[in-house]
Design an enzyme around this catalytic site. Sequence first.
Site, PDB file in Angstrom:
ATOM      1  CG  HIS A 146       0.129   3.917  -1.861  1.00 32.69           C
ATOM      2  ND1 HIS A 146       0.553   3.649  -0.578  1.00 32.69           N
ATOM      3  CD2 HIS A 146       0.308   5.236  -2.059  1.00 32.69           C
ATOM      4  CE1 HIS A 146       0.977   4.793  -0.027  1.00 32.69           C
ATOM      5  NE2 HIS A 146       0.826   5.765  -0.902  1.00 32.69           N
ATOM      6  CB  CYS A 168       1.664  -1.234   2.915  1.00 29.37           C
ATOM      7  SG  CYS A 168       2.687  -2.695   2.693  1.00 29.37           S
ATOM      8  CG  HIS A 169       0.911   2.825   2.977  1.00 33.25           C
ATOM      9  ND1 HIS A 169       1.580   2.174   1.970  1.00 33.25           N
ATOM     10  CD2 HIS A 169       1.838   3.262   3.852  1.00 33.25           C
ATOM     11  CE1 HIS A 169       2.896   2.225   2.214  1.00 33.25           C
ATOM     12  NE2 HIS A 169       3.072   2.874   3.358  1.00 33.25           N
ATOM     13  N   GLY A 170      -3.394   0.801   3.871  1.00 25.91           N
ATOM     14  CA  GLY A 170      -4.850   0.789   3.999  1.00 25.91           C
ATOM     15  C   GLY A 170      -5.647   0.973   2.734  1.00 25.91           C
ATOM     16  N   PRO A 205      -4.941   5.405  -0.120  1.00 26.62           N
ATOM     17  CG  PRO A 205      -2.771   5.013   0.710  1.00 26.62           C
ATOM     18  CD  PRO A 205      -4.210   4.698   0.968  1.00 26.62           C
TER      19      PRO A 205
END
Lengths: 415, 172
Positions: free
Chosen positions: B117, B136-138, B151
């Site tokens: 990502h 950080c963003h899963g 993501p």
Amino acid sequence: MTGHSTYTPKSGFARWLERRLPILGFIHESFVAYPVPKNLNYLWTFGAILSFMLVAQIVTGIVLAMHYTPETTLAFDSIEHIMRDVNWGWALRYAHANGASMFFLAVYIHIFRGMYYGSYKEPREVLWILGVVIFILMMATGFLGYVLPWGQMSFWAATVITNLFTAIPYVGNSITTWLLGGYSVDNATLNRFFALHYLLPFVIVAVVGLHVWALHVTGQNNPTGVEVKDVEKETVPFTPYATLKDAVGLVIFVALFAWLTFFVPNYTGHPDNYIEANPLVTPPHIVPEWYFLPFYAILRAIPNKLVGVIALFASIFIVAALPWLDTSKVRSGVYRPAFKKFYWVFVFVSVGLGYLGAQPAEGVYLLAARILMAYYFLHFLVVLPLLGKYEKTLPEPRSIAASLGQAATEEKPHA
Amino acid sequence: MSNATKAEPNRRDILFLATGAAAGVAAGAAVWPLIAQMNPDASTLALASTELDISAIPEGQIVTVKWRGKPVFVRHRTKQEIEAAQNVPLVELPDPQADSARVKKAEWLVVVGVCTHLGCIPTGHEGEFHGWFCPCHGSTYDTSGRIRSGPAPSNLEVPDYAFLSDTKIKIG
């Protein structure tokens, strides 16, 4: 030498640009149509050679700066990293180091040309002074650059030169501490020297711009010292004549540069600079690079510290005063037989001082340096002013055209 | 210059052309090192490969090693982890890729530990699929290092590597 523009834009784009920023016309006027005396010899190619060397040093320098580290424990090794690991690093390093030597060789030839042909005389005084400013900036840049490899010579040259400032009464020590960023040449010094070494070449570019501008206002001098009277008969357009002549001169110069760089790259260098800097061990012979040797000889010739420093700077600044020290009404040395003799003595004295700068400052070497230094200053302060008054000169030609055996359009008595 | 240039080529033209060509070659030769010097130098190239002794890595453990400045996860997979990786239907994968295409020996997974990502380093043994989870963003990766949710657009990169022996691998 500048008239109204002879440039006519050829394309639609050129016309569009010319109306908004007339740079094409400017380039055309300055380097294509610009009238150049047709009797110039190859000594006049050194301006272009110097411009090329400035660009070469900047380009190789920026590229080297991508790999160099200005920190005392890393600098020496980063140079070896450049020599061994970086692609073509050995070539770039040698090109930059030998390029500095070639740059100074060219500038000395350029200066001595000016001194012989009276190129410093009215109306070219400002041109000459700008040239001296460039020379001083070059010396500063070269000095700063030499410190960066952080070898023994780098370190001790930095120590000697920064110690010059301690000669200034009262404020000398404070100024020196301020320069060093410490109590001796160390990391603070190295780091700031790197920043300044990167900066000064661009200052040189700016002053070169002024220098060429000043030149284009007065026009070039020429070997007869007689100004251009008839642009049609006595000049040729810069392009293609001067462009190609400069190119030929440049090729020969670059051949010498290439020989140095690729075959004897360490010839002008000092082997002690391949030893990492040691603040506790002074090398037996501290010697600057060859282009500083004459001034180094002058510095060491005087036993008094402060006076020696003053003499060093005076020997450079006095060159700027040439337009006023030389009183001769005749411009070019070609028509000044007595001056010619003194000129060659001066050349010998300068080279001799250079030789002595590399010798130990004792015994017969010291004596010789003192004699030559005295003559150096006498040449400027006594010989040149008196020569102008008392010399017998040869008759100057009426014009450049006359000197080339062609009749000028009008026969005018020489003013 | 010369009027003859309008007619057939003369000696001067040939000389100009030859000189121009020679100048071009010389200029190219001079410029090339200025460009080439920015390529990785010998010291960087020397670090382009990393060897790793894998004999001391027990089953189930993930070892992180630095390769070209980035982390590489070397995972000694358990039987369950291998089966879980092999049994996933490809249609369920956002970036379909069979486990067999991502390993040389089933029990060893070697992937670059950089989330596809925005570049954070995912945490091992975390996440719904017990592979990796990027805090950080899963983004969630499975035991084959493939993206499963979140993501990140693609699977963890498998670098060039080779088994020098049963106990040693060379990455890069």
